[in-house]
Scaffold this motif. Structure first.
Motif, PDB file in Angstrom:
ATOM      1  N   THR A 144       0.781  -1.245  -0.093  1.00 39.25           N
ATOM      2  CA  THR A 144      -0.068   0.360  -0.020  1.00 39.25           C
ATOM      3  C   THR A 144       0.939   1.314   0.176  1.00 39.25           C
ATOM      4  N   ALA A 145       1.976   1.644  -0.191  1.00 38.43           N
ATOM      5  CA  ALA A 145       2.989   2.479  -0.389  1.00 38.43           C
ATOM      6  C   ALA A 145       2.983   3.676  -1.073  1.00 38.43           C
ATOM      7  N   SER A 146       1.735   3.234  -2.284  1.00 36.29           N
ATOM      8  CA  SER A 146       1.325   3.534  -3.225  1.00 36.29           C
ATOM      9  C   SER A 146       0.083   5.020  -2.876  1.00 36.29           C
ATOM     10  N   TYR A 147      -0.353   4.546  -1.778  1.00 37.29           N
ATOM     11  CA  TYR A 147      -1.660   5.364  -1.184  1.00 37.29           C
ATOM     12  C   TYR A 147      -1.202   6.191  -0.177  1.00 37.29           C
ATOM     13  N   THR A 148      -0.285   6.969   0.136  1.00 32.71           N
ATOM     14  CA  THR A 148      -0.299   6.844   1.252  1.00 32.71           C
ATOM     15  C   THR A 148      -0.438   9.467   1.286  1.00 32.71           C
ATOM     16  N   ASN A 149      -0.605   9.590  -0.491  1.00 39.10           N
ATOM     17  CA  ASN A 149      -1.007  10.524  -0.337  1.00 39.10           C
ATOM     18  C   ASN A 149      -2.500  10.806  -0.429  1.00 39.10           C
ATOM     19  N   CYS A 150      -3.316  10.541   0.626  1.00 45.45           N
ATOM     20  CA  CYS A 150      -4.243  10.333   0.686  1.00 45.45           C
ATOM     21  C   CYS A 150      -5.054  11.611   0.159  1.00 45.45           C
ATOM     22  N   CYS A 151      -6.160  12.407  -0.012  1.00 45.32           N
ATOM     23  CA  CYS A 151      -6.329  13.431   0.308  1.00 45.32           C
ATOM     24  C   CYS A 151      -6.328  14.277   1.523  1.00 45.32           C
ATOM     25  N   HIS A 152      -6.221  15.062   1.914  1.00 46.25           N
ATOM     26  CA  HIS A 152      -5.651  15.990   2.926  1.00 46.25           C
ATOM     27  C   HIS A 152      -6.324  17.084   3.643  1.00 46.25           C
ATOM     28  N   ASP A 153      -7.129  16.907   4.487  1.00 47.53           N
ATOM     29  CA  ASP A 153      -7.880  18.765   3.913  1.00 47.53           C
ATOM     30  C   ASP A 153      -7.150  19.863   5.114  1.00 47.53           C
ATOM     31  N   ILE A 154      -6.806  20.553   4.358  1.00 46.99           N
ATOM     32  CA  ILE A 154      -5.560  21.098   5.280  1.00 46.99           C
ATOM     33  C   ILE A 154      -6.497  22.010   6.722  1.00 46.99           C
ATOM     34  N   GLU A 155      -8.003  22.849   5.368  1.00 50.34           N
ATOM     35  CA  GLU A 155      -8.327  23.840   6.303  1.00 50.34           C
ATOM     36  C   GLU A 155      -9.939  23.463   6.238  1.00 50.34           C
ATOM     37  N   PRO A 156     -10.703  21.928   7.303  1.00 52.57           N
ATOM     38  CA  PRO A 156     -11.643  20.994   6.925  1.00 52.57           C
ATOM     39  C   PRO A 156     -12.492  22.989   7.570  1.00 52.57           C
ATOM     40  N   ASP A 157     -14.606  22.513   6.572  1.00 56.00           N
ATOM     41  CA  ASP A 157     -15.125  23.925   6.856  1.00 56.00           C
ATOM     42  C   ASP A 157     -15.834  23.626   8.119  1.00 56.00           C
ATOM     43  N   THR A 158     -15.834  24.631   8.821  1.00 58.29           N
ATOM     44  CA  THR A 158     -16.178  23.808  10.243  1.00 58.29           C
ATOM     45  C   THR A 158     -18.120  24.612  11.075  1.00 58.29           C
ATOM     46  N   MET A 487     -20.523  17.889   9.156  1.00 57.34           N
ATOM     47  CA  MET A 487     -19.163  18.110   9.109  1.00 57.34           C
ATOM     48  C   MET A 487     -18.141  17.138   8.148  1.00 57.34           C
ATOM     49  N   THR A 488     -17.545  17.379   7.231  1.00 52.30           N
ATOM     50  CA  THR A 488     -17.030  16.264   6.296  1.00 52.30           C
ATOM     51  C   THR A 488     -15.507  16.363   7.021  1.00 52.30           C
ATOM     52  N   TYR A 489     -15.051  15.322   7.003  1.00 50.85           N
ATOM     53  CA  TYR A 489     -13.989  14.743   7.400  1.00 50.85           C
ATOM     54  C   TYR A 489     -12.521  13.913   6.106  1.00 50.85           C
ATOM     55  N   ARG A 490     -11.747  14.602   5.894  1.00 52.32           N
ATOM     56  CA  ARG A 490     -10.887  14.204   4.630  1.00 52.32           C
ATOM     57  C   ARG A 490      -9.615  13.471   5.043  1.00 52.32           C
ATOM     58  N   GLY A 491      -9.327  12.382   5.090  1.00 52.57           N
ATOM     59  CA  GLY A 491      -7.537  12.131   4.797  1.00 52.57           C
ATOM     60  C   GLY A 491      -6.817  10.650   5.095  1.00 52.57           C
ATOM     61  N   HIS A 492      -7.817   9.641   4.356  1.00 54.74           N
ATOM     62  CA  HIS A 492      -7.847   8.474   5.027  1.00 54.74           C
ATOM     63  C   HIS A 492      -8.099   7.589   3.475  1.00 54.74           C
ATOM     64  N   CYS A 493      -7.927   6.871   3.158  1.00 57.17           N
ATOM     65  CA  CYS A 493      -8.107   6.328   2.039  1.00 57.17           C
ATOM     66  C   CYS A 493      -9.111   4.743   2.352  1.00 57.17           C
ATOM     67  N   VAL A 494     -10.140   4.713   1.526  1.00 54.44           N
ATOM     68  CA  VAL A 494     -11.057   3.488   1.656  1.00 54.44           C
ATOM     69  C   VAL A 494     -10.628   3.012   0.552  1.00 54.44           C
ATOM     70  N   LEU A 495     -10.465   1.939   0.589  1.00 58.72           N
ATOM     71  CA  LEU A 495     -10.295   1.074  -0.763  1.00 58.72           C
ATOM     72  C   LEU A 495     -10.061  -0.066  -0.132  1.00 58.72           C
ATOM     73  N   HIS A 496     -10.569  -1.290  -1.377  1.00 55.99           N
ATOM     74  CA  HIS A 496     -10.330  -3.001  -1.213  1.00 55.99           C
ATOM     75  C   HIS A 496     -11.107  -3.447   0.451  1.00 55.99           C
ATOM     76  N   ALA A 519      -6.617   2.398   4.314  1.00 59.79           N
ATOM     77  CA  ALA A 519      -5.936   1.219   3.074  1.00 59.79           C
ATOM     78  C   ALA A 519      -4.986   1.269   3.270  1.00 59.79           C
ATOM     79  N   THR A 520      -3.490   2.021   3.676  1.00 61.39           N
ATOM     80  CA  THR A 520      -2.403   2.777   3.480  1.00 61.39           C
ATOM     81  C   THR A 520      -1.677   2.143   4.930  1.00 61.39           C
ATOM     82  N   GLY A 521      -2.771   0.811   5.561  1.00 63.14           N
ATOM     83  CA  GLY A 521      -2.058  -0.118   6.800  1.00 63.14           C
ATOM     84  C   GLY A 521      -1.927   1.490   8.434  1.00 63.14           C
ATOM     85  N   SER A 522      -3.051   2.723   8.523  1.00 64.04           N
ATOM     86  CA  SER A 522      -2.638   3.445   9.355  1.00 64.04           C
ATOM     87  C   SER A 522      -3.772   3.342  10.017  1.00 64.04           C
ATOM     88  N   PHE A 523      -4.209   3.627  10.695  1.00 64.52           N
ATOM     89  CA  PHE A 523      -5.510   4.019  11.930  1.00 64.52           C
ATOM     90  C   PHE A 523      -5.186   6.074  11.649  1.00 64.52           C
TER      91      PHE A 523
END
Length: 620
Positions: A144-158, A487-496, A519-523
């Protein structure tokens, strides 16, 4: 056929015979389409790469998983201009049949997806950026090394949450709302201990808010491997008391562990019955005496947790489809009913006292991937499906002849993989293949127009999350018209697979966080109020499908497709404990560990933290 198959390795005579036999099959009429299956094995919409009778390119590549674990490249080239189209349906049928015999996989990819444009030719003619994919790993189930660039929300809309009453509830429950006694919420762990000793907190013990505030500085960050299997681990869950932990693995075994007193000792192993593909979901009964599990079977099975004699009961749901699987199941709080969501678009209710199915409702337009009870009353139900919608049902007004939900929550642009209730009958979260988690208030239902927007967005999806990378359009920060989420939370990969996400425990955190697998092997841990990641830790080599935060102790469990079960605890990184702050909103502390370690526990810190938080039994 007017096409030629050229391999990158020498084929055996048997392989050539198989190929000739596949090529001699009659060509089906009409447009060739391929139907994929989701990661749990069910039929779903056509996979992006497999529907290909009509293609503008003169060549394509197919990767086949060989028996030795490597990938073999197969080039499909047009050799005659007189042939109108390639018969990819026959070719794919042949390759899939071979892959099933060899326990492998087949993927259809573009050259640039593997960075092989120079080798196979240039695909630059395709300028549809929306259909481009983030480069997928060579092995979709391991690397899963190629999935490390998950879509990260730098400024979430609160904005949706800032003026909502949920913000005040979480601030109070997590000890972050200033009070007259403590107007300044900037205390260290030691400072709070000292204040309690001298009576400045006006009481002799910490309140639930105090405990939650202190625990924010001790989110588990170090993993020890407590179990290792030869197959993928699909499920890992604590009982309500936290004294028992259960895992379900693709080797068709369920293992039950004793986790009392910081132990992790196997109590018993259960050989699952009627298993197809894998055990897909498990659930504890509220009293912790029974476990139910599901697979590709018309039965849900129930087994006892304690006792030398095993009680193994099959509960027949009597579905109408022969190919049937329950993807999600839950016990009611009174232990009397079992709620199920299945691949036939229906939700089921099984009555344990009557020993029969009492309700079957056509709930969604596609697979029902997840279900949940809203609270302990068992009257309000939630369901989420591959149609991208979350629906709310009232058992008191529900009937099979007129299955109408009391409300619908729309805003996701792809299928729902998991939902979790906050337990108060008002709020829930949903994890989705659109790579987001959304927070919902069931008092704010979506309009018919918003529901249609979601249906249209899901229908326009042309990728298969089981083995393809995330489309670039899914990484864009966009919101559907009529999205009613808070609220919407971004920064993780949902695959497989159907990756799970949960609220953090009430006792230790005040439910101020959301924790999810990746999917990157993280929590990953999100702060509910800010939307930012406060922790991301990686030790697994493959997808983390399930995560479990202990209801009373500062422990997180991760179950991964690399066959490992990890127990995470806090390990102090700074030498001075006094500098450990327990207040304020955390920033983006994205820390990733790339090597598996088995360090010794910092028992002194753990004991002091437990003493500060108080005995669990005194607060139950």
């Amino acid at each position: 056929m007017g096409s030629r198959i050229s391999r990158r390795r020498r084929m055996s005579s048997q392989e050539e015979s198989d190929r000739d036999q596949a090529n001699s099959n009659s060509r089906p009429s009409g447009t060739a389409t391929g139907t994929g299956t989701n990661a749990e094995g069910s039929s779903s919409r056509p996979a992006a790469g497999s529907a290909s009778g009509n293609t503008s390119s003169s060549s394509r590549r197919i990767l086949q998983r060989s028996s030795d674990g490597g990938w073999v490249s197969v080039s499909l080239e047009r050799t005659s201009d007189e042939e109108p189209e390639l018969d990819l349906t026959t070719i794919l049928r042949f390759l899939i049949q071979r892959s099933e015999n060899e326990s492998g996989q087949v993927r259809v990819v573009r050259s640039r997806e593997l960075g092989l444009s120079g080798l196979f030719g240039d695909d630059s003619g395709d300028e549809d950026d929306d259909d481009d994919f983030v480069p997928a790993a060579r092995d979709p189930q391991c690397n899963t090394a190629s999935y490390t660039n998950c879509c990260h929300d730098i400024e979430p809309d609160t904005n949706g949450l800032d003026k909502h009453d949920l913000k005040g509830e979480i601030l109070t429950a997590s000890g972050r709302r200033p009070t007259a006694q403590r107007p300044q919420k900037n205390s260290s762990f030691i400072d709070m201990l000292n204040k309690r000793e001298i009576g400045m907190l006006k009481h002799l013990h910490f309140t639930s808010g105090d405990r939650s505030e202190m625990s924010t500085g001790f989110i588990p960050n170090c993993m020890e491997r407590v179990a290792s299997y030869h197959h993928k681990a699909f499920c890992g869950q604590f009982s309500q008391s936290g004294d028992v932990f259960i895992t379900a693995c693709q080797d068709q075994n369920i293992r039950i562990y004793d986790t009392t007193g910081n132990r992790f000792r196997q109590l018993k192993g259960v050989a699952a019955r009627d298993v197809g593909w894998s055990v897909v979901d498990t659930a504890f009964s509220p009293d912790g005496n029974f476990v139910i599990y599901s697979s590709w079977s018309e039965f849900v099975h129930m087994v006892n947790v304690y006792g030398a004699q095993e009680t193994h009961v099959a509960l027949d749901l009597c579905p109408m489809d022969r190919r049937f699987c329950v993807f999600s199941l839950k016990f009611s709080e009174d232990n009397k009913e079992i709620l199920c969501g299945a691949n036939d678009r229906c939700a089921y209710v099984y009555d344990r006292e009557r020993g029969e199915r009492t309700l079957r409702v056509e709930a969604h337009e596609d697979d029902v991937n997840c279900i949940a009870f809203a609270d302990c009353s068992s009257y309000i139900l939630y369901s989420g499906g591959d149609d991208g919608l979350v629906k709310v049902w009232d058992r008191r007004t529900l009937s099979e002849s007129y299955p109408k939900p009391i409300g619908v929550l729309a805003g996701h642009s792809d299928g729902i993989t998991h939902i979790d209730s906050k337990g108060d009958g008002r709020y829930l979260i949903s994890n989705s293949k659109d790579q987001t988690i959304k927070l919902w208030d069931i008092r704010r239902f979506s309009s018919d127009d918003a529901q249609e927007q979601t249906r249209r967005a899901v229908a326009n999806q042309s990728w298969d999350y089981r083995w393809q990378g995330v489309p670039r359009r899914s990484q864009r920060k966009q919101q559907l018209l009529g999205d009613s989420s808070l609220m919407t939370y971004r920064g993780h990969c949902v695959l497989h697979t159907l990756i799970r996400a949960y609220f953090s425990p009430l006792f230790t955190t005040g439910q101020r966080y959301i924790i999810t697998g990746c999917a990157t092997g993280s929590f990953i841990v999100y702060d509910i109020l800010t939307g930012k990641k406060v922790a991301k830790h990686k030790q697994h080599k493959s997808c983390v499908r399930d995560v479990a935060w202990h209801p009373y102790d500062n422990v997180i469990m991760t179950s991964s497709w690399d066959g490992k079960v990890g127990r995470w605890y806090y390990k102090r990184s700074e030498p001075d404990l006094v500098e450990t702050s327990v207040s304020g909103d955390e920033g983006n502390t994205d820390t990733t560990s790339n090597t598996e370690t088995h360090p010794q526990r910092t028992s002194g810190l753990r004991d002091r933290l437990r003493s500060a938080l108080g005995s669990r039994s005194s607060h139950e």
